[in-house]
Design a protein around this motif. Structure first.
Motif, PDB file in Angstrom:
ATOM      1  N   GLN A  25       0.896  -1.250   0.006  1.00 31.07           N
ATOM      2  CA  GLN A  25      -0.013   0.110   0.168  1.00 31.07           C
ATOM      3  C   GLN A  25       1.052   1.156  -0.048  1.00 31.07           C
ATOM      4  O   GLN A  25       1.251   1.779   1.135  1.00 31.07           O
ATOM      5  CB  GLN A  25      -0.901  -0.067   1.119  1.00 31.07           C
ATOM      6  CG  GLN A  25      -1.975   0.762   1.050  1.00 31.07           C
ATOM      7  CD  GLN A  25      -3.151   0.692   2.298  1.00 31.07           C
ATOM      8  OE1 GLN A  25      -2.718   0.329   3.180  1.00 31.07           O
ATOM      9  NE2 GLN A  25      -4.508   0.668   1.970  1.00 31.07           N
ATOM     10  N   LEU A  27       0.259   4.465  -1.306  1.00 30.77           N
ATOM     11  CA  LEU A  27      -0.336   5.600  -1.153  1.00 30.77           C
ATOM     12  C   LEU A  27      -1.211   6.053  -0.058  1.00 30.77           C
ATOM     13  O   LEU A  27      -2.052   6.673  -0.299  1.00 30.77           O
ATOM     14  CB  LEU A  27      -0.851   5.975  -2.688  1.00 30.77           C
ATOM     15  CG  LEU A  27      -0.088   5.949  -3.909  1.00 30.77           C
ATOM     16  CD1 LEU A  27      -1.003   5.998  -5.043  1.00 30.77           C
ATOM     17  CD2 LEU A  27       1.030   6.810  -3.703  1.00 30.77           C
ATOM     18  N   GLY A  28      -0.662   5.411   1.136  1.00 35.87           N
ATOM     19  CA  GLY A  28      -1.534   5.698   2.420  1.00 35.87           C
ATOM     20  C   GLY A  28      -2.707   4.669   2.449  1.00 35.87           C
ATOM     21  O   GLY A  28      -3.026   3.878   1.686  1.00 35.87           O
ATOM     22  N   PRO A  29      -3.422   4.968   3.360  1.00 37.30           N
ATOM     23  CA  PRO A  29      -4.336   4.033   3.928  1.00 37.30           C
ATOM     24  C   PRO A  29      -5.565   3.943   3.168  1.00 37.30           C
ATOM     25  O   PRO A  29      -6.386   2.906   3.151  1.00 37.30           O
ATOM     26  CB  PRO A  29      -4.858   4.222   5.284  1.00 37.30           C
ATOM     27  CG  PRO A  29      -4.227   5.697   5.489  1.00 37.30           C
ATOM     28  CD  PRO A  29      -2.695   5.870   4.614  1.00 37.30           C
ATOM     29  N   LYS A  30      -5.806   5.152   2.606  1.00 41.18           N
ATOM     30  CA  LYS A  30      -7.052   5.083   1.599  1.00 41.18           C
ATOM     31  C   LYS A  30      -6.441   4.689   0.102  1.00 41.18           C
ATOM     32  O   LYS A  30      -7.552   4.617  -0.785  1.00 41.18           O
ATOM     33  CB  LYS A  30      -7.496   6.615   1.570  1.00 41.18           C
ATOM     34  CG  LYS A  30      -8.153   7.183   2.927  1.00 41.18           C
ATOM     35  CD  LYS A  30      -8.725   8.451   2.779  1.00 41.18           C
ATOM     36  CE  LYS A  30      -9.220   9.064   3.950  1.00 41.18           C
ATOM     37  NZ  LYS A  30      -9.764  10.448   3.898  1.00 41.18           N
ATOM     38  N   THR A  33      -4.155  -1.681  -2.357  1.00 37.22           N
ATOM     39  CA  THR A  33      -3.215  -2.449  -1.938  1.00 37.22           C
ATOM     40  C   THR A  33      -3.036  -3.589  -3.125  1.00 37.22           C
ATOM     41  O   THR A  33      -3.905  -4.145  -3.427  1.00 37.22           O
ATOM     42  CB  THR A  33      -3.701  -3.488  -0.696  1.00 37.22           C
ATOM     43  OG1 THR A  33      -3.953  -2.587   0.388  1.00 37.22           O
ATOM     44  CG2 THR A  33      -2.468  -4.479  -0.296  1.00 37.22           C
ATOM     45  N   SER A  70       2.190  10.015  -5.843  1.00 38.06           N
ATOM     46  CA  SER A  70       3.040  10.724  -4.889  1.00 38.06           C
ATOM     47  C   SER A  70       4.429  10.900  -5.724  1.00 38.06           C
ATOM     48  O   SER A  70       4.587  10.020  -6.327  1.00 38.06           O
ATOM     49  CB  SER A  70       3.013   9.859  -3.665  1.00 38.06           C
ATOM     50  OG  SER A  70       3.880  10.695  -2.895  1.00 38.06           O
TER      51      SER A  70
END
Length: 208
Positions: A25, A27-30, A33, A70
């Protein structure tokens, strides 16, 4: 890791596709995956942020999926390659293109084949890919999913006929019959958002 893209590999600054041994993952938790990610070089963009800006426009148009990204400083085998952008691959999965994937070959003619399908307006013509040509506006459309080894002729005909009916109604304007109006074949909000995003950002890949 391998090079990716059509024109991109000819740039001095090469774009890459990365596949991890396990789902990550990035690009973060949002974010999604997944194993597969893109390293966008922005090789022809001196400002480096035009792709990111196009993503911002897409989100303002409330598109159901806009690839996350990102900026990163990218080193390959210890050698600095420059500023890159790590981005989502456009594929079928949660937090990417979240639709029903038809990943098994269909043999029963009574099977529901109404979707989902992942299509792309594409200016290229790879020998190993599946394409259709729309009859009214001559759009060259690639079928990404189901993949060539899975899709059958019945599904290709279904996609072709759906796009044909949509283009016929769009070309004619509003039909007296409410069943023959273009909004019956697409989601009007998202197709307008899609068109505006590509028009505002002058995306040549869409307007071949």
């Amino acid at each position: 890791i391998r090079r990716r893209g059509n024109a991109g590999p000819d740039y001095y600054k090469k774009p890459y596709k990365v596949k991890f041994p396990k789902k990550v993952q990035l690009l973060g938790p949002k974010g999604a995956t997944a194993k597969k990610w893109a390293l966008q070089s922005n090789g022809r963009d001196k400002l480096l942020f035009r792709n990111s800006l196009a993503g911002r426009v897409s989100r303002l148009c409330k598109m159901p999926f806009t690839p996350g990204s990102s900026f990163v400083d990218f080193f390959l085998n210890g050698n600095y390659q420059g500023n890159y952008e790590i981005t989502d691959i456009v594929d079928i999965r949660k937090r990417r293109v979240d639709i029903e994937e038809m990943d098994t070959a269909i043999t029963d003619p009574l099977t529901d084949i109404s979707g989902g399908y992942l299509l792309e307006v594409d200016g290229y013509d790879d020998d190993w890919a599946t394409y259709i040509k729309s009859p009214i506006f001559n759009n060259h459309i690639r079928i990404h999913s189901p993949e060539p080894e899975v899709i059958n002729a019945q599904q290709i005909d279904y996609i072709y006929n759906h796009i044909t009916r949509f283009e016929e109604t769009l070309d004619k304007g509003e039909w007296p019959d409410p069943e023959r109006r273009w909004k019956n074949y697409v989601d009007s909000a998202t197709i307008m958002g899609w068109y505006l995003t590509n028009e505002i950002c002058a995306n040549t890949d869409i307007f071949w």
